[in-house]
Design an enzyme around this catalytic site. Structure first.
Site, short mmCIF file in Angstrom:
data_model
loop_
_atom_site.label_atom_id
_atom_site.label_comp_id
_atom_site.label_asym_id
_atom_site.label_seq_id
_atom_site.Cartn_x
_atom_site.Cartn_y
_atom_site.Cartn_z
N CYS A 100 -18.31 18.75 -26.83
CA CYS A 100 -19.80 18.10 -26.54
C CYS A 100 -20.21 18.05 -27.90
O CYS A 100 -19.63 17.44 -29.02
CB CYS A 100 -20.54 19.01 -25.69
SG CYS A 100 -21.85 17.74 -25.21
N HIS A 130 -17.14 19.32 -20.57
CA HIS A 130 -17.11 20.63 -20.80
C HIS A 130 -16.10 21.49 -19.91
O HIS A 130 -16.39 21.79 -18.79
CB HIS A 130 -18.49 21.31 -20.22
CG HIS A 130 -19.61 20.74 -21.22
ND1 HIS A 130 -19.94 21.53 -22.52
CD2 HIS A 130 -20.36 19.85 -21.23
CE1 HIS A 130 -20.78 20.88 -23.14
NE2 HIS A 130 -21.17 19.89 -22.49
N GLU A 137 -15.20 24.29 -20.22
CA GLU A 137 -15.66 25.98 -20.18
C GLU A 137 -16.71 26.10 -18.98
O GLU A 137 -16.98 27.13 -18.56
CB GLU A 137 -16.23 26.49 -21.47
CG GLU A 137 -17.49 26.06 -21.85
CD GLU A 137 -17.87 24.70 -22.12
OE1 GLU A 137 -16.96 23.70 -21.98
OE2 GLU A 137 -18.99 24.31 -22.91
#
Lengths: 222, 79
Positions: free
Chosen positions: A86, A194, A196
């Site tokens: 990002c 994302h 994560e």
């Protein structure tokens, strides 16, 4: 097996990224943007999502000129792994470690939702845990994720199999629906979605786990 | 001396914000706006008094930070 997560004023996915690395078995150090070197023996550097320096001037522009990024560049030049997610992807583009630019979303809206992505290549240490063509669900949360590049760069990315992820459906105006790209040596990945935030059952999404596990495997083998 | 830097998206780079402004002008009844491009202006107060040196210095600043030359072009104006 060591990971470093860079922290800028305005980073907000740094701790999520650290948790994802730790769950895959990495020892993680958080590294402040004013530091001038990475801890010894770092295998991978994570550049996290957020709004570094308030997105002033251009997203990622100020962070890309911070002291720690010189250390990141030298780590990458020596063949080290790096992932920019990002805002981290925006930083990697601003440093020139990856080609192209991210512009305002074509629809002008901030997009924050889980989306489906196609794994465009499994030929990288980031994506080898997936089959090429597999669909995964990661969240996106960005205002400037509209990937643009010259025709020459687009040809190189596609000819060298360096498009890592594509949006399953057009999302933000990105050329060729590109969501993530690899460096020439395939050891640097930048992506807008994302992984994560999709790496723990408590968060409702687990498709990102395979990326961190496969990275851990690659570092052990190296 | 002062310098003013004009930064614009390069020709051919899609400008979604300019496009949105063009639509908004149309909906307000302003006819005949064929295109809108949005950029930014940065003003600098410089210690340098020599115009040639100031021009070179600001150009270096543009390449290093102020503009992303992948997508943006810039023009330096000394005041």
């Amino acid at each position: 097996m060591k990971a470093a997560v860079l922290v800028f004023p305005g980073s907000n996915c740094d701790r999520d990224l650290a948790v994802a690395f730790r769950q895959a078995g990495f020892q993680v150090d958080m590294v402040w943007h004013k530091d001038t070197s990475l801890p010894d023996g770092v295998d991978i550097v994570g550049v996290p999502g957020g709004f570094s320096f308030g997105d002033y001037l251009r997203c990622g522009a100020i962070a890309a000129r911070s002291p720690i990024v010189a250390a990141l560049t030298s780590h990458v030049e020596k063949g080290g792994f790096a992932i920019g997610i990002c805002n981290g992807f925006q930083v990697l583009l601003e440093t020139g470690l990856l080609p192209g630019a991210l512009m305002r979303n074509a629809g002008l809206k901030f997009i924050c939702k889980p989306i489906t992505l196609q794994v465009a290549t499994s030929n990288s240490d980031f994506t080898q845990g997936y089959n090429s063509g597999t669909t995964v669900t990661y969240p996106v949360a960005h205002h400037d994720g509209n990937y643009q590049a010259t025709d020459d760069i687009r040809k190189a990315l596609s000819g060298e199999d360096r498009i890592a992820f594509r949006y399953s459906d057009p999302l933000n105006g990105s050329v060729d629906d590109i969501a993530g790209i690899l460096s020439e040596n395939r050891r640097v990945l930048g992506l807008m979605p994302h992984p994560e935030r999709a790496a723990d059952a408590a968060l409702g999404l687990t498709d990102g786990v395979a990326m961190f596990r496969s990275l851990a495997g690659a570092v052990v083998d190296a | 001396m002062k310098a003013r830097v004009h930064i614009m998206l390069k020709t051919g780079v899609l400008d979604p914000q300019g496009e949105a402004v063009r639509h908004a002008l149309g909906s307000l009844g302003f006819e005949g706006v064929d295109a809108v491009r949005q950029g930014k202006v940065i003003e600098l107060d410089l210690a340098e008094a020599d115009p040639a040196k100031a021009q070179a210095e600001v150009t270096a600043m543009c390449d290093a930070l102020l503009a992303n030359t992948v997508i943006e072009s810039y023009a330096v104006e000394l005041l």
